[in-house]
Design an enzyme around this catalytic site. Structure first.
Site, PDB file in Angstrom:
ATOM      1  CG  ASN A  22      -1.864   1.125   1.279  1.00  0.00           C
ATOM      2  OD1 ASN A  22      -1.829   2.009   0.423  1.00  0.00           O
ATOM      3  ND2 ASN A  22      -2.725   1.130   2.271  1.00  0.00           N
ATOM      4  NE  ARG A 108      -6.254   1.580  -0.149  1.00  0.00           N
ATOM      5  CZ  ARG A 108      -6.287   2.751   0.460  1.00  0.00           C
ATOM      6  NH1 ARG A 108      -5.208   3.240   1.027  1.00  0.00           N
ATOM      7  NH2 ARG A 108      -7.403   3.437   0.498  1.00  0.00           N
ATOM      8  CG  HIS A 197     -13.417   3.090   3.062  1.00  0.00           C
ATOM      9  ND1 HIS A 197     -14.160   4.009   3.757  1.00  0.00           N
ATOM     10  CD2 HIS A 197     -12.122   3.384   3.319  1.00  0.00           C
ATOM     11  CE1 HIS A 197     -13.364   4.840   4.396  1.00  0.00           C
ATOM     12  NE2 HIS A 197     -12.124   4.485   4.144  1.00  0.00           N
ATOM     13  N   GLY A 229     -10.983   7.925   7.719  1.00  0.00           N
ATOM     14  CA  GLY A 229     -11.924   8.080   6.608  1.00  0.00           C
ATOM     15  C   GLY A 229     -13.143   7.237   6.980  1.00  0.00           C
ATOM     16  NE  ARG A 258     -10.563  12.136   3.392  1.00  0.00           N
ATOM     17  CZ  ARG A 258     -10.552  10.822   3.244  1.00  0.00           C
ATOM     18  NH1 ARG A 258     -11.640  10.186   2.878  1.00  0.00           N
ATOM     19  NH2 ARG A 258      -9.457  10.141   3.453  1.00  0.00           N
ATOM     20  CG  ASP A 299      -7.380  10.027  18.303  1.00  0.00           C
ATOM     21  OD1 ASP A 299      -8.169   9.505  19.112  1.00  0.00           O
ATOM     22  OD2 ASP A 299      -6.381   9.446  17.859  1.00  0.00           O
ATOM     23  N   GLY A 349     -15.572   2.245  14.489  1.00  0.00           N
ATOM     24  CA  GLY A 349     -16.658   1.267  14.507  1.00  0.00           C
ATOM     25  C   GLY A 349     -16.331   0.046  15.359  1.00  0.00           C
ATOM     26  CG  ASN A 351     -11.158  -0.206  18.541  1.00  0.00           C
ATOM     27  OD1 ASN A 351     -11.041  -1.334  19.010  1.00  0.00           O
ATOM     28  ND2 ASN A 351     -10.508   0.199  17.477  1.00  0.00           N
ATOM     29  CD  GLU A 401      -9.126  -0.976   4.448  1.00  0.00           C
ATOM     30  OE1 GLU A 401      -9.284  -0.294   3.440  1.00  0.00           O
ATOM     31  OE2 GLU A 401      -8.920  -0.488   5.575  1.00  0.00           O
TER      32      GLU A 401
HETATM   33  P1  ADP Z   1      -7.521   4.739   9.207  1.00  0.00           P
HETATM   34  O1  ADP Z   1      -8.664   5.179   8.362  1.00  0.00           O
HETATM   35  O2  ADP Z   1      -6.402   5.717   9.290  1.00  0.00           O
HETATM   36  O3  ADP Z   1      -7.108   3.308   9.001  1.00  0.00           O
HETATM   37  P2  ADP Z   1      -8.586   3.701  11.640  1.00  0.00           P
HETATM   38  O4  ADP Z   1      -9.548   2.780  11.019  1.00  0.00           O
HETATM   39  O5  ADP Z   1      -7.393   3.138  12.329  1.00  0.00           O
HETATM   40  O6  ADP Z   1      -8.135   4.818  10.653  1.00  0.00           O
HETATM   41  O7  ADP Z   1      -9.411   4.602  12.712  1.00  0.00           O
HETATM   42  C1  ADP Z   1      -8.809   5.637  13.386  1.00  0.00           C
HETATM   43  C2  ADP Z   1      -9.858   6.217  14.308  1.00  0.00           C
HETATM   44  O8  ADP Z   1     -10.276   5.203  15.238  1.00  0.00           O
HETATM   45  C3  ADP Z   1      -9.339   7.388  15.143  1.00  0.00           C
HETATM   46  O9  ADP Z   1     -10.297   8.423  15.166  1.00  0.00           O
HETATM   47  C4  ADP Z   1      -9.228   6.771  16.517  1.00  0.00           C
HETATM   48  O10 ADP Z   1      -9.412   7.722  17.535  1.00  0.00           O
HETATM   49  C5  ADP Z   1     -10.377   5.793  16.506  1.00  0.00           C
HETATM   50  N1  ADP Z   1     -10.268   4.838  17.594  1.00  0.00           N
HETATM   51  C6  ADP Z   1      -9.366   3.859  17.764  1.00  0.00           C
HETATM   52  N2  ADP Z   1      -9.563   3.226  18.953  1.00  0.00           N
HETATM   53  C7  ADP Z   1     -10.632   3.832  19.532  1.00  0.00           C
HETATM   54  C8  ADP Z   1     -11.344   3.659  20.782  1.00  0.00           C
HETATM   55  N3  ADP Z   1     -10.990   2.727  21.638  1.00  0.00           N
HETATM   56  N4  ADP Z   1     -12.397   4.459  21.025  1.00  0.00           N
HETATM   57  C9  ADP Z   1     -12.765   5.422  20.154  1.00  0.00           C
HETATM   58  N5  ADP Z   1     -12.143   5.630  18.978  1.00  0.00           N
HETATM   59  C10 ADP Z   1     -11.088   4.858  18.667  1.00  0.00           C
END
Ligand code: ADP
Length: 417
Positions: A22, A108, A197, A229, A258, A299, A349, A351, A401
């Site tokens: 990637n 990718r 995605h 994203g 975004r 974040d 989604g 976490n 992915e």
């Molecule tokens: P990317 O699109 O860069 O792959 P990810 O799928 O890793 O991103 O998602 C990153 C997001 O997930 C961030 O906003 C991060 O804060 C959120 N995140 C990760 N762990 C948790 C958690 N335990 N609770 C809430 N948000 C989380």
């Protein structure tokens, strides 16, 4: 189990591994998978290519099933140099001693336009076609091509496969993918919804079907990929029939930086009244908007923390994020007509219990209701969190992915044999 995988990994068996690349504008991320078991053997990230402070981190499977990380700091003049270093390090640690251990390499590629509906074996013609799509994805396709070029140069005898982020959404109907603008813009200039995605949506759709023990072709779902994203897809009988990202990944949900959906007249207002250049507006909507634009941070963990302490802008960012997701669930439920499951995936989604809870609150009339105890204790690759007896299953499924790219690449090469 782990030890036997480890032994297999070092056995040097011909065609036993699949590589995944990637490639970004200044980074290359890679994974090596064991082909037989889909187990990740090594993963790494080369960053800051082209800068004096280049760095490569790599993690390798250990006999006990854990991963050991190594960090190398050194400059990489370009992607070719970075790629070579990456391969050399894998050779050194004996994960790929001989190129022939690679069955294929999956890449990718963000934008496949209307040209690519399937993962595709790369040759010069395919390279040219991916290049022709650069105007649709000027930030991504050029870097993706750099990764392919470096890999083709280094692994000239190994088949390379392009796996497109857009491909899974090729099943959208014109009513879903066309924009209501003059038709020449579609016919001559490719202006339409493509969706992104796709690799993640495809992966979790299959994993959800496996978890539910039902054939994919029978399942109607809404998949929510919520990460930095974010996008939603409406899945009818296993196929994507609508999705929230559009011609570019800017449309749809509120994302980390975004804006997602907005009145298309806003950019003109900004250009006219604030005298911003089109480039400035594009950057503002892509890099300084979304959660970051609303509350200063992108974040979700930090946003939840701040919201918990009563920070009003963080509360608003959280609410806007969840409200937009909820709106799409309603819209796609209407389009689908029935719903077996909604699937949460992506960093947020998978976490964030609070996000899942807020998104589903008030949807009982649609058959969607979350059991808060289950929502608070999600673990493993797939779990369900709906209330006992609720008609719609609410699943949390881990996306992968890179593994999906590996599986799709491998399947194409196997079919060709
Ligand atoms: P990317 O699109 O860069 O792959 P990810 O799928 O890793 O991103 O998602 C990153 C997001 O997930 C961030 O906003 C991060 O804060 C959120 N995140 C990760 N762990 C948790 C958690 N335990 N609770 C809430 N948000 C989380």
């Amino acid at each position: 189990m782990a030890e036997s995988q480890f032994a297999r990994a070092l056995s040097g068996e011909k065609g036993s591994k699949v590589g995944v690349i990637n490639c970004g504008s200044s980074s290359i991320k890679y994974e090596v998978f064991d082909r037989k078991e889909g187990v990740k053997l090594a993963t790494g990230l080369v960053e800051r290519i082209g800068s004096a402070e280049g760095r490569m981190r790599q993690s390798r499977l250990q006999p006990d099933g854990t991963f050991a990380e190594q960090v190398f700091t050194r400059p990489f003049a370009n992607h070719y140099e970075a790629f070579r270093f990456m391969v050399d390090m894998n050779r050194e640690n004996r994960f790929i001693k001989d190129d022939a251990e690679l069955f294929c390499v999956g890449h990718r590629v963000v934008h496949g336009g209307e040209l690519f509906r399937q993962p595709t074996v790369i040759d010069d013609e395919v390279m040219a076609a991916i290049r022709s799509l650069i105007p649709l994805a000027p930030l991504h396709n050029p870097s993706n091509l750099l990764g392919i070029e470096a890999a083709r140069l280094r692994f000239s005898g190994i088949p390379q496969v392009a796996v497109f982020d857009t491909a899974f959404h090729h099943t959208l109907s014109p009513a879903a993918y066309r924009y209501a603008v003059p038709r020449e813009l579609y016919e001559q200039h490719q202006v339409r919804r493509y969706g992104f995605h796709g690799t993640s949506h495809a992966h979790v759709v299959r994993e959800a079907a496996r978890y539910l023990g039902q054939p994919l072709e029978k399942l109607t779902m809404i998949t929510l990929h919520l990460g930095s994203g974010a996008s939603v897809a409406a899945i009818q009988e296993g196929k994507s029939i609508d999705t929230s990202m559009g011609m570019t990944p800017l449309e749809g949900l509120v994302m980390g930086t975004r804006s997602g959906d907005l009145d298309p007249a806003i950019p003109f207002y900004l250009i006219r009244e604030l005298e911003l250049s089109p480039e400035k507006v594009e950057s503002l909507l892509n890099k300084d908007s979304g959660l970051k634009g609303i509350c200063g941070v992108n974040d979700m963990r930090e946003i939840q923390q701040r919201a918990g302490q009563g920070d009003e802008s963080a509360v608003l960012a959280f609410d806007m994020f969840c409200y937009r997701v909820k709106k799409y669930i309603g819209a796609y439920y209407a389009v689908l007509g029935r719903l077996d499951a909604i699937v949460f995936t992506g960093g947020i989604g998978e976490n964030s219990g609070p996000v899942r809870s807020a998104v589903c609150t008030g949807l009982r009339h649609l058959g969607i209701a979350v059991d808060e105890r289950k929502n608070g204790t999600v673990a493993g690759k797939a779990a369900e969190i709906q209330e006992e007896g609720a008609p719609v299953r609410v699943l949390v499924v881990r996306t992968n992915e890179e593994l999906e790219i590996a599986l799709q690449a491998e399947a194409v090469i196997e079919k060709r044999r």
